[in-house]
Enzyme design. Sequence first.
Site, PDB file in Angstrom:
ATOM      1  N   ASP A  21      14.240  15.282 -30.955  1.00  0.00           N
ATOM      2  CA  ASP A  21      13.738  13.906 -31.001  1.00  0.00           C
ATOM      3  C   ASP A  21      14.828  12.925 -31.446  1.00  0.00           C
ATOM      4  OD1 ASP A  21      11.754  11.978 -30.720  1.00  0.00           O
ATOM      5  OD2 ASP A  21      11.136  12.116 -32.808  1.00  0.00           O
ATOM      6  N   GLY A  22      14.721  11.698 -30.944  1.00  0.00           N
ATOM      7  CA  GLY A  22      15.614  10.633 -31.397  1.00  0.00           C
ATOM      8  C   GLY A  22      16.564  10.086 -30.337  1.00  0.00           C
ATOM      9  N   GLY A  24      16.059   8.019 -27.794  1.00  0.00           N
ATOM     10  CA  GLY A  24      15.888   6.591 -27.505  1.00  0.00           C
ATOM     11  C   GLY A  24      16.454   5.731 -28.622  1.00  0.00           C
ATOM     12  N   HIS A  38      18.909   9.898 -23.455  1.00  0.00           N
ATOM     13  CA  HIS A  38      18.364  11.114 -22.848  1.00  0.00           C
ATOM     14  C   HIS A  38      19.475  11.938 -22.194  1.00  0.00           C
ATOM     15  CE1 HIS A  38      14.340  10.081 -23.821  1.00  0.00           C
ATOM     16  NE2 HIS A  38      14.256   9.044 -23.009  1.00  0.00           N
ATOM     17  N   LEU A 132      20.602  35.507 -25.164  1.00  0.00           N
ATOM     18  CA  LEU A 132      19.717  34.497 -25.748  1.00  0.00           C
ATOM     19  C   LEU A 132      18.540  34.252 -24.812  1.00  0.00           C
ATOM     20  CD1 LEU A 132      19.248  32.199 -27.937  1.00  0.00           C
ATOM     21  CD2 LEU A 132      20.392  30.677 -26.311  1.00  0.00           C
ATOM     22  N   SER A 193       3.843  16.894 -33.402  1.00  0.00           N
ATOM     23  CA  SER A 193       3.647  16.331 -32.057  1.00  0.00           C
ATOM     24  C   SER A 193       3.192  17.382 -31.034  1.00  0.00           C
ATOM     25  CB  SER A 193       4.914  15.610 -31.585  1.00  0.00           C
ATOM     26  OG  SER A 193       5.275  14.596 -32.489  1.00  0.00           O
TER      27      SER A 193
HETATM   28  C1  IPE Z   1       8.040  14.978 -29.219  1.00  0.00           C
HETATM   29  O1  IPE Z   1       8.651  13.763 -29.445  1.00  0.00           O
HETATM   30  C2  IPE Z   1       8.334  15.461 -27.838  1.00  0.00           C
HETATM   31  C3  IPE Z   1       9.730  15.815 -27.561  1.00  0.00           C
HETATM   32  C4  IPE Z   1      10.731  15.757 -28.397  1.00  0.00           C
HETATM   33  C5  IPE Z   1       9.989  16.291 -26.248  1.00  0.00           C
HETATM   34  P1  IPE Z   1       7.877  12.363 -29.261  1.00  0.00           P
HETATM   35  O2  IPE Z   1       8.862  11.316 -29.529  1.00  0.00           O
HETATM   36  O3  IPE Z   1       7.204  12.343 -27.937  1.00  0.00           O
HETATM   37  O4  IPE Z   1       6.764  12.477 -30.382  1.00  0.00           O
HETATM   38  P2  IPE Z   1       6.041  11.312 -31.192  1.00  0.00           P
HETATM   39  O5  IPE Z   1       5.478  10.363 -30.175  1.00  0.00           O
HETATM   40  O6  IPE Z   1       7.064  10.651 -32.051  1.00  0.00           O
HETATM   41  O7  IPE Z   1       5.002  12.022 -31.997  1.00  0.00           O
HETATM   42  C1  IPE Z   2      13.017  12.766 -27.434  1.00  0.00           C
HETATM   43  O1  IPE Z   2      13.550  11.538 -27.720  1.00  0.00           O
HETATM   44  C2  IPE Z   2      13.024  13.062 -25.957  1.00  0.00           C
HETATM   45  C3  IPE Z   2      11.701  12.990 -25.331  1.00  0.00           C
HETATM   46  C4  IPE Z   2      10.578  12.819 -25.949  1.00  0.00           C
HETATM   47  C5  IPE Z   2      11.655  13.141 -23.877  1.00  0.00           C
HETATM   48  P1  IPE Z   2      12.660  10.217 -27.694  1.00  0.00           P
HETATM   49  O2  IPE Z   2      12.676   9.665 -26.301  1.00  0.00           O
HETATM   50  O3  IPE Z   2      11.317  10.464 -28.245  1.00  0.00           O
HETATM   51  O4  IPE Z   2      13.495   9.277 -28.634  1.00  0.00           O
HETATM   52  P2  IPE Z   2      12.941   8.335 -29.782  1.00  0.00           P
HETATM   53  O5  IPE Z   2      12.067   9.186 -30.665  1.00  0.00           O
HETATM   54  O6  IPE Z   2      12.166   7.243 -29.123  1.00  0.00           O
HETATM   55  O7  IPE Z   2      14.156   7.850 -30.481  1.00  0.00           O
HETATM   56 MG    MG Z   3      10.533  10.395 -30.117  1.00  0.00          MG
END
Ligand code: IPE
Ligand code: IPE
Ligand code: MG
Length: 243
Positions: A21-22, A24, A38, A132, A193
């Site tokens: 996550d993170g 964006g 991404h 793996l 999540s």
């Molecule tokens: C969980 O992250 C899904 C993935 C990392 C693929 P999200 O960004 O979608 O989750 P929430 O919305 O913060 O709970």
């Molecule tokens: C995780 O990163 C990737 C996916 C959920 C596809 P995010 O897209 O959720 O990035 P943030 O959490 O908004 O930073």
């Molecule tokens: Mg996210």
Amino acid sequence: MTNQILNSTNKKPFHVAIIMDGNGRWANKQNKPRFFGHRAGAENLRSIVESCPQLGITTLTAYAFSSDNWGRPRQEVKMLMRLFNTYLQTEIKNLIKNGVKLTFLGRRDRFDTNILSKMENAEHATADGAILNLRLAVDYSARDMIIEAVKKLGTVELTRKSFSNALAKAQHSDPGALDVDLLIRTGGEKRLSDFLLWECAYAELFFSPVMWPEFNPEYLQSAVDDFKHRERRFGCIPKKMVG
Ligand code: IPE
Ligand code: IPE
Ligand code: MG
């Protein structure tokens, strides 16, 4: 199956799951579009995967796209699918070279046929990987998988074992859904999540503030080191504390 192969090389099973996550926020911090994050995230997965064997990780389950992520703006979903398509095209050779067996966890009926056939080809092409076990969770929702597993059980007696096997079937993973040893979430949020709810019953949790594109193998190493100092009790009392 894979576990048998891994066990035959005398490796102790060590299952790490990562919520990547993170992406964006990492991109936005640099005034870049989310897509930039991404793409960097997908590249980062490569170096993390390559670092797993030396950290003793035998199975890595990575959350790449949740079923709820379909609800993001159309453009972002389209771009994520394009990125997934590219990953399937460019990574396979490398995975084979590194002895990585790739499988996918989640629903398969909502991908377009081009992506779906690439997913199946990738599973087929990497099936002999014995170093793996890489499981990518795509269109994945733990709650939906649990519902599908219950449906699959039909009249079979419901036990932990039978459920676990049905869950593996429902999400297309190897028989006997694997318990997670260490669950890592990057990006600072402290929630699951809808990821591996059954398999994480006794997982050790590690939350990192580092955004996924920056979560390099050194960070993974520190999470693994931290895990090694945890005392896992599984509801019991350690021998040294009895009496
Ligand atoms: C969980 O992250 C899904 C993935 C990392 C693929 P999200 O960004 O979608 O989750 P929430 O919305 O913060 O709970
Ligand atoms: C995780 O990163 C990737 C996916 C959920 C596809 P995010 O897209 O959720 O990035 P943030 O959490 O908004 O930073
Ligand atoms: Mg996210």
